[in-house]
Write an enzyme that holds these catalytic residues in place. Structure first.
Site, PDB file in Angstrom:
ATOM      1  N   HIS A   1     -28.048 -10.335  75.034  1.00 12.17           N
ATOM      2  CA  HIS A   1     -27.526  -9.051  75.524  1.00 12.17           C
ATOM      3  C   HIS A   1     -26.925  -8.278  74.353  1.00 12.17           C
ATOM      4  O   HIS A   1     -26.705  -8.849  73.287  1.00 12.17           O
ATOM      5  CB  HIS A   1     -26.465  -9.304  76.624  1.00 12.17           C
ATOM      6  CG  HIS A   1     -25.263 -10.031  76.143  1.00 12.17           C
ATOM      7  ND1 HIS A   1     -24.040  -9.437  75.994  1.00 12.17           N
ATOM      8  CD2 HIS A   1     -25.093 -11.307  75.734  1.00 12.17           C
ATOM      9  CE1 HIS A   1     -23.171 -10.307  75.539  1.00 12.17           C
ATOM     10  NE2 HIS A   1     -23.773 -11.453  75.367  1.00 12.17           N
TER      11      HIS A   1
ATOM     12  N   SER B   1     -25.475 -15.592  73.554  1.00  9.59           N
ATOM     13  CA  SER B   1     -24.998 -14.547  72.641  1.00  9.59           C
ATOM     14  C   SER B   1     -25.057 -14.998  71.184  1.00  9.59           C
ATOM     15  O   SER B   1     -26.122 -15.168  70.641  1.00  9.59           O
ATOM     16  CB  SER B   1     -23.584 -14.105  73.044  1.00  9.59           C
ATOM     17  OG  SER B   1     -23.517 -13.904  74.434  1.00  9.59           O
TER      18      SER B   1
END
Lengths: 243, 67
Positions: free
Chosen positions: A145, A122
């Site tokens: 994501h 992330s």
């Protein structure tokens, strides 16, 4: 002249030495720790959650941005430090804190190298690519994501726009500091069927290099070699020894 | 603060004490309630798969139910 101290002083010194060993065992699990030689390279670990404006509960391991940012300023100001290695094993965390650290690393005037160990997920992705040259070990993974939020939302359109802009900040930073293009990065970010609980992609070692996110697969040895080479290049011919 | 991490929120923030949480059906709709200990229950979350249950004012979170 008697150079030896009194018996009481000797006892005191022995007690201090014992308590130092006990402290090391308690804190580090061993009685002796290797000391780094005087080095022109500083090592900066980013481990656990990246903690920003809100303190996370105590069961989380965190790297606090208020600890890292002054260190990065000190690295820039200290003439004895000629290069920086960033060690990453993070599950992500606060977006703004992560972007702040990434921008700080990217704007250092000294050569920087990052190594992704274990995971650089992330918000760990922009931190990894912020260095001048990035490495990933073969077994490390990076999860790409979309940004999520939970809880009560007041003003849905405005919140959506804010989230969209925040995601664009991450996408723009990553695409400007690595070889991955925006289309490919978004494709990885919104891919279906790869993650069990989310959309996105988990790239492992060589895959991160193939997508252009990371520069090379390698560990400590490769990172040190690259950084020393960059430090040499940074010094320029005028500072090098003439044979 | 917005967290960007693959971990779920419950992994980061520990769950609250759920000793007074009860699950039951009201008007044939499964709901999660908090029991106040005096025979009254307050809806916390609607757990139905029927969209019409979410439109029912009697099933809105915060509504008090007599058990």
């Amino acid at each position: 002249m008697n150079m030896k101290g009194s018996p009481q002083e000797n006892d005191k010194q022995q007690d201090q030495s014992k308590s130092s060993i006990v402290d090391k065992i308690q804190q580090l699990g061993q009685s002796n720790v290797p000391q780094p030689a005087d080095s022109n390279i500083h090592v900066l670990p980013v481990i656990g959650q990246v903690e920003g404006h809100v303190q996370l509960p105590s069961q989380n391991k965190t790297t606090k941005y208020e600890h890292l940012i002054p260190q990065l300023i000190a690295i820039e100001q200290n003439p004895k430090i000629e290069g920086l290695v960033v060690l990453l094993n993070t599950v992500g965390g606060d977006v703004e804190a992560g972007l702040a650290i990434s921008e700080m690393i990217a704007s250092l005037s000294k050569p920087t190298v990052s190594i992704v160990l274990g995971g650089g997920h992330s918000i760990g992705v922009p931190i990894a690519v912020s260095a001048d040259y990035s490495f990933i070990v073969e077994t490390a993974t990076m999860t790409i994501h979309p940004i999520r939020m939970t809880g009560l939302v007041i003003g849905v359109p405005q919140t959506f726009e804010y989230m969209d802009k925040m995601q664009d900040r991450v996408v723009n930073f990553v695409t400007h500091h690595s070889d991955v293009d925006e289309e490919k990065f978004k494709e990885l970010m919104f891919a279906k069927g790869n993650l069990t609980r989310d959309i996105g992609t988990n790239v492992v070692g060589q895959q991160a290099v193939d997508h252009g996110l990371i520069d090379a697969v390698g560990g400590v040895k490769e990172a040190m070699e690259k950084l020393n080479q960059m430090i040499g290049d940074n010094k320029g011919p005028e500072n090098q020894v003439v044979q | 603060m917005i967290l960007y991490t693959p971990l779920s929120e419950h992994d980061i923030f520990p769950r609250q004490d759920e000793s007074n949480v009860v699950y039951h059906k009201h008007k044939n709709c499964p709901v999660k309630c908090m029991d106040d200990g005096n025979g009254k229950r307050q809806i916390v979350q609607v757990l139905s798969t029927d969209p019409s249950h979410y439109m029912d004012p009697e099933l809105q979170p915060g509504q008090w139910l007599d058990s």
